[in-house]
Write a protein that holds these residues in place. Structure first.
Motif, PDB file in Angstrom:
ATOM      1  N   ASP A 159       0.809  -1.223   0.000  1.00  0.00           N
ATOM      2  CA  ASP A 159       0.000   0.000   0.000  1.00  0.00           C
ATOM      3  C   ASP A 159       0.845   1.278   0.000  1.00  0.00           C
ATOM      4  N   LEU A 160       2.156   1.164   0.093  1.00  0.00           N
ATOM      5  CA  LEU A 160       2.999   2.364   0.007  1.00  0.00           C
ATOM      6  C   LEU A 160       3.522   2.517  -1.433  1.00  0.00           C
ATOM      7  N   PRO A 161       3.130   3.579  -2.132  1.00  0.00           N
ATOM      8  CA  PRO A 161       3.442   3.677  -3.567  1.00  0.00           C
ATOM      9  C   PRO A 161       4.822   4.281  -3.844  1.00  0.00           C
ATOM     10  N   HIS A 162       5.867   3.675  -3.323  1.00  0.00           N
ATOM     11  CA  HIS A 162       7.225   4.148  -3.647  1.00  0.00           C
ATOM     12  C   HIS A 162       8.207   2.989  -3.487  1.00  0.00           C
ATOM     13  N   PRO A 163       9.366   3.076  -4.117  1.00  0.00           N
ATOM     14  CA  PRO A 163      10.348   1.984  -4.007  1.00  0.00           C
ATOM     15  C   PRO A 163      10.819   1.759  -2.566  1.00  0.00           C
ATOM     16  N   GLN A 164      10.718   0.499  -2.151  1.00  0.00           N
ATOM     17  CA  GLN A 164      11.148   0.126  -0.797  1.00  0.00           C
ATOM     18  C   GLN A 164      12.301  -0.866  -0.829  1.00  0.00           C
ATOM     19  N   CYS A 165      12.480  -1.507  -1.978  1.00  0.00           N
ATOM     20  CA  CYS A 165      13.595  -2.445  -2.121  1.00  0.00           C
ATOM     21  C   CYS A 165      14.355  -2.080  -3.391  1.00  0.00           C
ATOM     22  N   LEU A 166      15.658  -2.137  -3.289  1.00  0.00           N
ATOM     23  CA  LEU A 166      16.491  -1.793  -4.441  1.00  0.00           C
ATOM     24  C   LEU A 166      17.524  -2.889  -4.626  1.00  0.00           C
ATOM     25  N   CYS A 167      17.605  -3.428  -5.836  1.00  0.00           N
ATOM     26  CA  CYS A 167      18.573  -4.500  -6.095  1.00  0.00           C
ATOM     27  C   CYS A 167      19.451  -4.104  -7.278  1.00  0.00           C
ATOM     28  N   LEU A 168      20.757  -4.076  -7.068  1.00  0.00           N
ATOM     29  CA  LEU A 168      21.685  -3.774  -8.161  1.00  0.00           C
ATOM     30  C   LEU A 168      22.314  -5.050  -8.696  1.00  0.00           C
ATOM     31  N   SER A 169      22.271  -5.190 -10.021  1.00  0.00           N
ATOM     32  CA  SER A 169      22.895  -6.328 -10.697  1.00  0.00           C
ATOM     33  C   SER A 169      23.914  -5.791 -11.687  1.00  0.00           C
ATOM     34  N   PRO A 170      24.903  -6.605 -12.054  1.00  0.00           N
ATOM     35  CA  PRO A 170      25.927  -6.067 -12.951  1.00  0.00           C
ATOM     36  C   PRO A 170      25.498  -5.901 -14.409  1.00  0.00           C
ATOM     37  N   THR A 171      24.489  -6.624 -14.855  1.00  0.00           N
ATOM     38  CA  THR A 171      24.084  -6.458 -16.253  1.00  0.00           C
ATOM     39  C   THR A 171      22.572  -6.415 -16.393  1.00  0.00           C
ATOM     40  N   TYR A 172      22.198  -5.906 -17.530  1.00  0.00           N
ATOM     41  CA  TYR A 172      20.801  -5.839 -17.948  1.00  0.00           C
ATOM     42  C   TYR A 172      20.136  -7.217 -17.832  1.00  0.00           C
ATOM     43  N   GLU A 173      20.799  -8.230 -18.400  1.00  0.00           N
ATOM     44  CA  GLU A 173      20.188  -9.559 -18.437  1.00  0.00           C
ATOM     45  C   GLU A 173      20.020 -10.137 -17.039  1.00  0.00           C
ATOM     46  N   LEU A 174      21.033  -9.950 -16.195  1.00  0.00           N
ATOM     47  CA  LEU A 174      20.946 -10.492 -14.842  1.00  0.00           C
ATOM     48  C   LEU A 174      19.861  -9.772 -14.043  1.00  0.00           C
ATOM     49  N   PHE A 238      18.393  -3.103   0.562  1.00  0.00           N
ATOM     50  CA  PHE A 238      19.294  -2.850  -0.568  1.00  0.00           C
ATOM     51  C   PHE A 238      20.095  -4.118  -0.827  1.00  0.00           C
ATOM     52  N   VAL A 239      20.030  -4.618  -2.072  1.00  0.00           N
ATOM     53  CA  VAL A 239      20.740  -5.858  -2.402  1.00  0.00           C
ATOM     54  C   VAL A 239      21.775  -5.584  -3.481  1.00  0.00           C
ATOM     55  N   LEU A 263      21.390   5.846   0.931  1.00  0.00           N
ATOM     56  CA  LEU A 263      20.355   5.100   1.653  1.00  0.00           C
ATOM     57  C   LEU A 263      20.358   5.488   3.127  1.00  0.00           C
ATOM     58  N   SER A 264      19.267   5.150   3.796  1.00  0.00           N
ATOM     59  CA  SER A 264      19.200   5.539   5.208  1.00  0.00           C
ATOM     60  C   SER A 264      20.033   4.591   6.065  1.00  0.00           C
ATOM     61  N   LYS A 265      20.326   5.021   7.263  1.00  0.00           N
ATOM     62  CA  LYS A 265      21.153   4.210   8.173  1.00  0.00           C
ATOM     63  C   LYS A 265      20.453   2.903   8.562  1.00  0.00           C
ATOM     64  N   THR A 266      19.125   2.919   8.503  1.00  0.00           N
ATOM     65  CA  THR A 266      18.405   1.724   8.933  1.00  0.00           C
ATOM     66  C   THR A 266      18.127   0.743   7.788  1.00  0.00           C
ATOM     67  N   CYS A 267      18.546   1.115   6.590  1.00  0.00           N
ATOM     68  CA  CYS A 267      18.283   0.238   5.441  1.00  0.00           C
ATOM     69  C   CYS A 267      19.080  -1.065   5.597  1.00  0.00           C
ATOM     70  N   GLN A 268      18.422  -2.157   5.312  1.00  0.00           N
ATOM     71  CA  GLN A 268      19.091  -3.464   5.410  1.00  0.00           C
ATOM     72  C   GLN A 268      19.963  -3.660   4.164  1.00  0.00           C
TER      73      GLN A 268
END
Ligand code: ADP
Length: 482
Positions: A159-174, A238-239, A263-268
């Motif tokens: 119900d919260l309309p904003h990004p809460q999880c962020l995952c970085l991968s090295p490539t487009y395909e991954l 954050f992954v 990112l915030s200090k409390t972000c996992q």
């Protein structure tokens, strides 16, 4: 700001260059016309050069595409808890994790009945409250992606309309691969949305991302943040995925750190990697403060239960003849045959096909998806023989192989014995207590092959026995089972 934008631009440039290099490989491979016959080191250079360009990203993607099932083995697990005094929980069932019914249903629908080995220990730590940071290292296919995707989904509030999880991968395909898993596992979470910060997904000025999860590459993600498409301080998980591949790409390390700082200090913070070297660990420590560390080390490859032989063959045709003779005395489950050059591999697979074998050919002119398809078919035993070149062998993780043939001996750049490659090739066979057979073909006219064999024997402290592939009697005595 300008500086940060240039980072993002640089990353996009890099992605384009990588794509171009990949195309170049394919072109040069196609252009490499076979010269007259020999499978020798002289012809190796032009033939194999393009294949050497296989980079960490491509390998990683290939492994992802091949591993449609968990990799099972008996690795030892090391856990370093952030707080060594707190008890270490591990779970044997997903039902013990207090997951929502929607998520549990998603897991079941994916066919997972119980946590994998790394998930048993990682999930209780990943899902703990208050959230804790983690660095996890284990080989491809052991269930890391499923673990962090589950963590992200379990922390999303739809119900919260904003990004809460962020995952970085090295490539487009991954990035897309991870997204696919997330969308599948979260398919019962009504309203769940994912956005992909990857090349060509530019945000317009003033545009706001309302998706719950953002998955992307470092450059474009940084671009999104700089354009205020979402607020990184509201991200709770954050992954950093494939950290080992990430640091192999110039600039990504710095970009990831820049994103992480917003990112915030409390972000996992979570970091996953398939390898354990020092560079990855140094990077990990910079991005993930006060982590729990889990490492699942792959089984050591050994040569213990593998019978190794060599056979002297005067020519390429003789090597082929020897191979046919071996099949005459030995009932081979599945075999991998390694050639020095793409040209030899192609020639051999043609000869074998004409001889009635069902053969798959894996060589460098194929793109990652095609290679993955061939390896999957081989894993499913659709073909019993895989003919390949050295470079391709890195991605091969087929455990049911009972015969490995070095049609050409593994050599390093200087024409010396490549013992690491030898171990990697031969170590594929004889897994799980089954005994395997490895046969090395030695070209008679080349003293070098014999010297290479001696170096391998010395390196591993083993004796490689001779096998007379023209004598059924000798073969029957040493390897025969028919
Ligand atoms: P990694 O990220 O370590 O490479 P993945 O999470 O991609 O590993 O898992 C490898 C394969 O195993 C995938 O096909 C995935 O669907 C499957 N898998 C993951 N976890 C489980 C599980 N608990 N039970 C069965 N299969 C699983």
């Amino acid at each position: 700001m300008a500086d940060e934008e240039s980072w993002a631009l640089e990353a996009d440039k890099q992605e384009t260059v990588t794509a171009k290099i990949q195309n170049l490989n394919i072109d040069s491979a196609a252009a490499g016309e076979p010269k007259d016959g020999a499978n020798n080191a002289e012809s190796k250079e032009d033939d194999d050069n393009a294949e050497k360009e296989l980079n960490a990203e491509q390998n990683s993607l290939m492994r992802k595409l091949i591993h449609d099932k968990l990799v099972q083995n008996t690795q030892t697990q090391e856990v370093q808890q952030r707080d060594p005094n707190s008890p270490l929980y591990s779970v044997k069932k997903f039902e013990e994790l207090n997951l929502t019914e929607e998520l549990l249903l998603g897991i079941y629908a994916m066919g997972f009945s119980k946590p994998s080995k790394i998930q048993e220990t990682a999930l209780p730590l990943l899902l703990a409250n208050p959230p804790e940071n983690m660095i996890a290292q284990s080989q491809s296919g052991t269930g890391k992606t499923a673990a962090f995707v589950l963590t992200m989904l379990s922390r999303v509030k739809v119900d919260l309309p904003h990004p809460q999880c962020l995952c970085l991968s090295p490539t487009y395909e991954l990035a897309l691969q991870t997204g696919k898993v997330l969308e599948e596992m979260g398919k019962n979470m009504k309203g769940l949305q994912v956005a992909y910060s990857v090349r060509n997904n530019k945000v317009r000025r003033g545009e706001k991302i309302s998706a719950h999860v953002v998955i992307g590459t470092p450059g474009t993600t940084q671009d999104w943040i700089n354009n205020r498409a979402f607020d990184p301080s509201l991200v709770s998980v954050f992954v950093l995925d494939e950290a080992d591949v990430m640091i192999a790409t110039q600039g990504f390390q710095e970009q990831s750190i820049r994103v992480q700082r917003k990112l915030s200090k409390t972000c996992q913070m979570l970091l996953f990697s398939a390898t354990y070297d020092e560079a990855v660990m140094n990077f990990a420590q910079k991005v993930v403060p006060r982590p729990n560390i889990i490492q699942l080390r792959r089984d050591e490859e050994t040569l213990d239960n593998i019978k190794q032989f060599y056979s002297v063959c005067s020519s390429r045709d003789k090597k082929f003849e020897a191979l046919t003779n071996i099949y005459g005395v030995l009932s081979v489950g599945q075999a991998i045959i390694f050639c020095a050059t793409r040209r030899t591999a192609k020639w051999l697979s043609q000869q074998m096909c004409e001889g009635g074998f069902v053969v798959a050919l894996l060589s460098g002119e194929l793109d990652v998806t095609q290679r993955a398809m061939i390896l999957r078919r081989f894993k499913e035993a659709k073909e019993r023989v895989l003919v390949t070149t050295n470079v391709c062998s890195r991605g091969i993780d087929v455990e049911q192989v009972t015969l490995v043939v070095n049609f050409d001996m593994p050599l390093d750049m200087n024409g010396q014995a490549d013992c690491e490659t030898y171990l990697h090739r031969i170590g594929r066979t004889g897994r799980f207590g089954k005994s395997g057979i490895a046969i090395n073909f030695i070209s008679q006219e080349r003293d070098r092959d014999m010297a290479v064999l001696k170096d391998i024997e010395k390196h591993f402290g083993i004796k490689i026995e001779s096998l007379d592939t023209e004598s059924y009697e000798d073969m029957d005595k040493k390897i025969g089972d028919k």
